[in-house]
Design an enzyme around this catalytic site. Structure first.
Site, PDB file in Angstrom:
ATOM      1  N   ARG A  64       0.855  -1.181   0.000  1.00 13.10           N
ATOM      2  CA  ARG A  64       0.000   0.000   0.000  1.00 13.10           C
ATOM      3  C   ARG A  64       0.891   1.231   0.000  1.00 13.10           C
ATOM      4  NH1 ARG A  64      -4.856  -1.017  -2.005  1.00 13.10           N
ATOM      5  NH2 ARG A  64      -6.006  -2.578  -0.819  1.00 13.10           N
ATOM      6  N   ALA A  76     -10.982  -6.899  -1.223  1.00 12.61           N
ATOM      7  CA  ALA A  76     -11.784  -5.677  -1.280  1.00 12.61           C
ATOM      8  C   ALA A  76     -11.553  -4.991  -2.613  1.00 12.61           C
ATOM      9  CB  ALA A  76     -11.408  -4.743  -0.131  1.00 12.61           C
ATOM     10  N   GLY A 115     -14.091  11.786   8.795  1.00 13.86           N
ATOM     11  CA  GLY A 115     -13.615  13.135   9.060  1.00 13.86           C
ATOM     12  C   GLY A 115     -13.291  13.920   7.802  1.00 13.86           C
ATOM     13  N   GLU A 140      -4.086  -4.633 -13.695  1.00 17.31           N
ATOM     14  CA  GLU A 140      -2.697  -4.650 -14.145  1.00 17.31           C
ATOM     15  C   GLU A 140      -1.720  -4.034 -13.149  1.00 17.31           C
ATOM     16  OE1 GLU A 140      -2.529  -0.691 -16.944  1.00 17.31           O
ATOM     17  OE2 GLU A 140      -3.126  -2.576 -17.870  1.00 17.31           O
TER      18      GLU A 140
END
Length: 185
Positions: A64, A76, A115, A140
């Site tokens: 990430r 997800a 928020g 990809e």
């Protein structure tokens, strides 16, 4: 009026990207004062708590960039325009894990970062998993490693922060509660 509602008086678009949009809203606060709010608009997403017949949680490890590290997550993905969340859940489960599910049950919807973002995740539970013969390809720019872990292993991953995101930590808590109460049958 909703309790503590902030009335938008002006919206200034800042960025319109492939996944998100950023805008600045001028708002009037409940006390009459004015303020600015930086808002990220997101199309929404799904996440899937996929549980094998052996009671293992299906997870993915992926990098990430926003965190500058790899983390372990439940499958997800982002909703496509006009796509129903249940269809997105089936598609993401297949693309990311190679599994289909005989039973896909909606669990709940929750906000991820209220928020500053309007993103919500529609959470599903997948049971009766089966292997897809001709599974769809990952996007990809997606690189993942599939993991199937016991509840105990997943709890250790939460404790040592390999599982670091809220949706996956929630999945581990949900799995613990439902295994303990024999609700996964």
């Amino acid at each position: 009026m909703k309790k503590f509602e902030e009335k938008t008086t002006k919206t200034t678009p800042i960025y319109d990207g492939r996944i998100i949009k950023l805008q600045i809203d001028d708002v009037t606060l409940p006390n009459g004062q004015v303020a600015k709010r930086e808002i990220i608009k997101h199309p929404g997403a799904v996440a899937v708590i996929a549980v094998t017949d052996e009671g293992k949680l299906v997870l993915l490890e992926q990098y990430r960039k926003a965190l500058e590290r790899s983390i372990i997550e439940i499958p997800a993905g982002k909703l496509e325009p006009g796509e129903e969340p249940v269809m997105t859940a089936r598609r993401e489960l297949e693309e990311e894990t190679g599994y289909g599910a005989h039973q896909l049950t909606f669990l709940q919807t929750f906000a991820t970062s209220p928020g500053f973002a309007d993103e919500v995740i529609h959470l599903f539970v997948a049971k009766g998993l089966y292997t897809i013969d001709n599974k769809a390809d990952l996007d990809e720019d997606e690189f993942v490693e599939l993991l199937e872990v016991s509840l105990e292993e997943a709890q250790v991953m939460v404790a040592d922060q390999r599982i670091y995101d809220a949706k996956t930590a929630f999945a581990v808590l949900w799995l613990a509660a439902n295994l303990e109460n024999n609700l996964l049958a």
